[in-house]
Structure formats: structure tokens, C-alpha cells
Design a protein around this motif. Sequence first.
Motif, mmCIF file in Angstrom:
data_model
loop_
_atom_site.group_PDB
_atom_site.id
_atom_site.type_symbol
_atom_site.label_atom_id
_atom_site.label_comp_id
_atom_site.label_asym_id
_atom_site.label_seq_id
_atom_site.Cartn_x
_atom_site.Cartn_y
_atom_site.Cartn_z
ATOM 1 N N ASP A 43 82.199 88.903 51.809
ATOM 2 C CA ASP A 43 83.621 89.136 51.578
ATOM 3 C C ASP A 43 84.381 87.830 51.353
ATOM 4 O O ASP A 43 85.591 87.755 51.521
ATOM 5 C CB ASP A 43 84.247 89.944 52.708
ATOM 6 C CG ASP A 43 84.272 89.194 54.025
ATOM 7 O OD1 ASP A 43 83.741 88.066 54.094
ATOM 8 O OD2 ASP A 43 84.830 89.736 54.995
ATOM 9 N N SER A 44 83.660 86.787 50.920
ATOM 10 C CA SER A 44 84.287 85.473 50.756
ATOM 11 C C SER A 44 84.942 85.249 49.398
ATOM 12 O O SER A 44 85.554 84.212 49.189
ATOM 13 C CB SER A 44 83.250 84.372 50.990
ATOM 14 O OG SER A 44 82.255 84.423 49.980
ATOM 15 N N THR A 102 70.592 104.831 36.036
ATOM 16 C CA THR A 102 71.627 103.878 35.639
ATOM 17 C C THR A 102 71.518 102.649 36.530
ATOM 18 O O THR A 102 71.064 102.735 37.679
ATOM 19 C CB THR A 102 73.047 104.467 35.777
ATOM 20 O OG1 THR A 102 73.254 104.871 37.123
ATOM 21 C CG2 THR A 102 73.255 105.642 34.835
ATOM 22 N N ALA A 103 71.940 101.510 35.995
ATOM 23 C CA ALA A 103 71.898 100.264 36.757
ATOM 24 C C ALA A 103 73.104 99.408 36.391
ATOM 25 O O ALA A 103 73.540 99.399 35.237
ATOM 26 C CB ALA A 103 70.615 99.496 36.454
ATOM 27 N N ALA A 104 73.619 98.694 37.372
ATOM 28 C CA ALA A 104 74.733 97.770 37.150
ATOM 29 C C ALA A 104 74.584 96.611 38.125
ATOM 30 O O ALA A 104 74.060 96.770 39.231
ATOM 31 C CB ALA A 104 76.070 98.476 37.364
ATOM 32 N N LEU A 105 75.071 95.464 37.697
ATOM 33 C CA LEU A 105 74.988 94.265 38.517
ATOM 34 C C LEU A 105 76.398 93.772 38.819
ATOM 35 O O LEU A 105 77.230 93.664 37.922
ATOM 36 C CB LEU A 105 74.199 93.183 37.767
ATOM 37 C CG LEU A 105 73.838 91.922 38.524
ATOM 38 C CD1 LEU A 105 72.906 92.228 39.701
ATOM 39 C CD2 LEU A 105 73.170 90.923 37.584
ATOM 40 N N ALA A 106 76.644 93.500 40.082
ATOM 41 C CA ALA A 106 77.926 92.938 40.502
ATOM 42 C C ALA A 106 77.662 91.666 41.289
ATOM 43 O O ALA A 106 76.595 91.496 41.887
ATOM 44 C CB ALA A 106 78.699 93.937 41.369
ATOM 45 N N ALA A 107 78.646 90.782 41.265
ATOM 46 C CA ALA A 107 78.508 89.524 41.993
ATOM 47 C C ALA A 107 79.835 89.147 42.628
ATOM 48 O O ALA A 107 80.902 89.566 42.186
ATOM 49 C CB ALA A 107 78.045 88.415 41.055
ATOM 50 N N THR A 108 79.740 88.339 43.664
ATOM 51 C CA THR A 108 80.915 87.770 44.299
ATOM 52 C C THR A 108 81.210 86.446 43.618
ATOM 53 O O THR A 108 80.344 85.576 43.537
ATOM 54 C CB THR A 108 80.660 87.515 45.795
ATOM 55 O OG1 THR A 108 80.289 88.744 46.408
ATOM 56 C CG2 THR A 108 81.891 86.969 46.475
ATOM 57 N N VAL A 109 82.405 86.327 43.096
ATOM 58 C CA VAL A 109 82.848 85.080 42.473
ATOM 59 C C VAL A 109 83.750 84.401 43.480
ATOM 60 O O VAL A 109 84.771 84.959 43.892
ATOM 61 C CB VAL A 109 83.614 85.369 41.155
ATOM 62 C CG1 VAL A 109 84.085 84.079 40.536
ATOM 63 C CG2 VAL A 109 82.740 86.173 40.207
ATOM 64 N N PHE A 110 83.380 83.219 43.914
ATOM 65 C CA PHE A 110 84.137 82.535 44.948
ATOM 66 C C PHE A 110 85.506 82.126 44.447
ATOM 67 O O PHE A 110 85.675 81.707 43.316
ATOM 68 C CB PHE A 110 83.381 81.308 45.457
ATOM 69 C CG PHE A 110 82.126 81.684 46.170
ATOM 70 C CD1 PHE A 110 82.183 82.356 47.380
ATOM 71 C CD2 PHE A 110 80.884 81.404 45.634
ATOM 72 C CE1 PHE A 110 81.025 82.724 48.043
ATOM 73 C CE2 PHE A 110 79.722 81.770 46.288
ATOM 74 C CZ PHE A 110 79.799 82.428 47.493
#
Length: 139
Positions: free
Chosen positions: A107-108, A124-132
Motif C-alpha cells: 500500500d506504499s 483472462t489475465a491482467a497485470l497490475a503494479a504499484t507505482v511508488f
Amino acid sequence: MTAVLGMGCRRGCTVEALESLMLACLARHGWPVARVAALATLNDKCREPGLRQLAARYRWPLLGFEREQLDSWRQAISRPSTAAARHMAVTSVAEAAALAGCRQLDDSGHVTLLGPRQQSDRATAALAATVFRPLTESS
């Protein structure tokens, strides 16, 4: 940066079919398998042998989310899934699960999809990322 792969699938989808779609999704984004932190899906789908086998194969935790948790991400998904709405009563499985999984693990920063979901005839597939968030003088 934390990345989570979200997946949804039809009942009985094989680990081979899921892995093929997963690899295509990661290649599309230029994302290495080693940088994926977890596999996420709808709670009901956590019982699917193919998803369980895929998570075990890559030593990822399999994160399951309730329908309400997935629907709370409806504003962040790229496009609603008519199949997910019809069969699972949610706006999205793959995209929303990827976002929810990312937020649960980190959660940063800001959680974002790296692109729209990809689909095969069974999953189905999806990619998510945390962007600082960058540090500011007021931080």
C-alpha cells in the motif's frame, strides 16, 4: 514495485492453458516472471485446480477476493467483462483481482493496471503494479 497477476477462468481450465496466457500477458508488458509477487482471483476460483497448480508451479501465493472487493475497483478497470458479469456477478475478475492483490501486498504507492486484460477462449489475465509516489518537499 510490486506486481500481481490477476486471472479468471472457466471451470476446468488446465494449468497449461493458464500458463500459456500468463506468459503471453507478461511478455506483452515486458515483465519477467520473477518479478510477479502473487496470483489473484475471485475467492470462488481459488478452488480451481489449474489456478492452484499455476500458483504452486511459480511459488506464488494465491490471493482470493470476494465479489464486493473486486467490484470496489470498478472505476480502475479498463473495460467491464460481460462474461464475468453474467457468470460471476462481478464487473471484472482478472483486472480487479490484479489491482486488489497489488493493494493488499503493497500500500506504499499508486496501484495501476499495466494494460487491459488479455483473454483466451477459457481464461483472462491482467497485470497490475504499484507505482511508488515520489517524495515531495512536504512529505
